[in-house]
Design an enzyme around this catalytic site. Structure first.
Site, short mmCIF file in Angstrom:
data_model
loop_
_atom_site.label_atom_id
_atom_site.label_comp_id
_atom_site.label_asym_id
_atom_site.label_seq_id
_atom_site.Cartn_x
_atom_site.Cartn_y
_atom_site.Cartn_z
N ASP A 22 0.82 -1.21 0.00
CA ASP A 22 0.00 0.00 0.00
C ASP A 22 0.86 1.26 0.00
OD1 ASP A 22 0.28 0.96 2.77
OD2 ASP A 22 -0.80 -0.88 3.30
N1 URA Z 1 -0.05 -5.34 4.91
C1 URA Z 1 -0.38 -4.03 4.86
O1 URA Z 1 -1.05 -3.53 5.76
N2 URA Z 1 0.04 -3.31 3.84
C2 URA Z 1 0.79 -3.81 2.85
O2 URA Z 1 1.17 -3.10 1.91
C3 URA Z 1 1.13 -5.18 2.90
C4 URA Z 1 0.69 -5.92 3.95
#
Ligand code: URA
Length: 238
Positions: free
Chosen positions: A104
């Site tokens: 993310d």
């Molecule tokens: N978990 C998350 O919260 N974000 C990510 O990008 C990957 C795993």
């Protein structure tokens, strides 16, 4: 099956016509036998072709890279909000690479990219259970019973997650932040952040440090590198 002269050209040795000359000159052997006739075909996956004493192999059309994503960019080709994308950092323009899974916007760390669609599909398929390890920081301390709840596999999006591994590493920032290492086996949207939210903790730092046997190691933030042959082989065992 493919014509021997085309196979040699596909291996990047020389042109097809030059390959014909090498064949006629007796410089080419297939499975240990010198072949001098033109028009012979070989099996690309099983036959061994030696040209002037060197085994030749087709140049792979595929690229496999590891990128250390910084926070503050998205894992798509284009963002409708005009935010930075990982492709702003990756100066490979002659092939179209696709990220294998996503991190993310606020998460940093290891992301794989490839144009090998079937491998990308296999690696992201929910049945694969590939372990993904992250460094996580949250404010304050986390009671042992909350960690046990997370380790046990909570429910997210109506499905029960696998058990996860969570190791407390240390307190940081004058003992205001707890640092953990967590290994999860799915790749659900914002999974680690949402797992900690269920115990009332906001993740303030998240970095992926490994995917299966691949480790980010010392690769700098915002930089990429090609995977080694060994790393590609390891990925293909999934
Ligand atoms: N978990 C998350 O919260 N974000 C990510 O990008 C990957 C795993």
């Amino acid at each position: 099956m493919v014509r021997l002269n085309k196979y040699i050209a596909d291996c990047g040795v020389c042109s097809r016509r030059a390959a014909d000359k090498l064949i006629m000159d007796g410089a080419v052997s297939v499975n240990g036998k010198i072949v001098k006739e033109l028009g012979v075909s070989v099996d690309e996956t099983n036959d061994s072709v030696i040209v002037s004493g060197h085994k030749v192999e087709p140049v792979s059309r595929y690229r496999y890279i590891m990128f250390n994503k910084p926070k503050g960019c998205v894992c798509t080709v284009k963002d409708e909000k005009g935010r930075k994308t990982i492709f702003d950092y990756i100066d490979i323009k002659d092939v179209r690479l696709y990220p294998v899974g996503r991190l993310d916007y606020d998460t940093e760390g290891l992301i794989l990219l490839t144009n090998d669609g079937s491998l990308a599909y296999k690696l992201t398929h929910p049945s694969q259970d590939i372990p993904k390890t992250y460094i996580v920081k949250v404010e304050g301390t986390v009671p042992e019973n909350d960690l046990a709840t997370l380790r046990n596999g909570i429910e997210l999006d109506g499905i029960r997650l696998h058990k996860s591994k969570i190791k407390f590493l240390k307190m940081e920032d004058e003992d205001t932040l707890s640092r953990f290492e967590i290994t999860i086996y799915e790749g659900r949207n914002r999974q680690v952040r949402r797992m900690f939210e269920t115990i009332g903790k906001e993740v303030v730092f998240l970095k992926r440090v490994s995917v299966g046997d691949l480790k980010l190691g010392g690769l700098g933030r915002g930089l990429w590198r090609y995977l080694t042959d060994k790393e590609i082989e390891l990925l293909k065992t999934y």
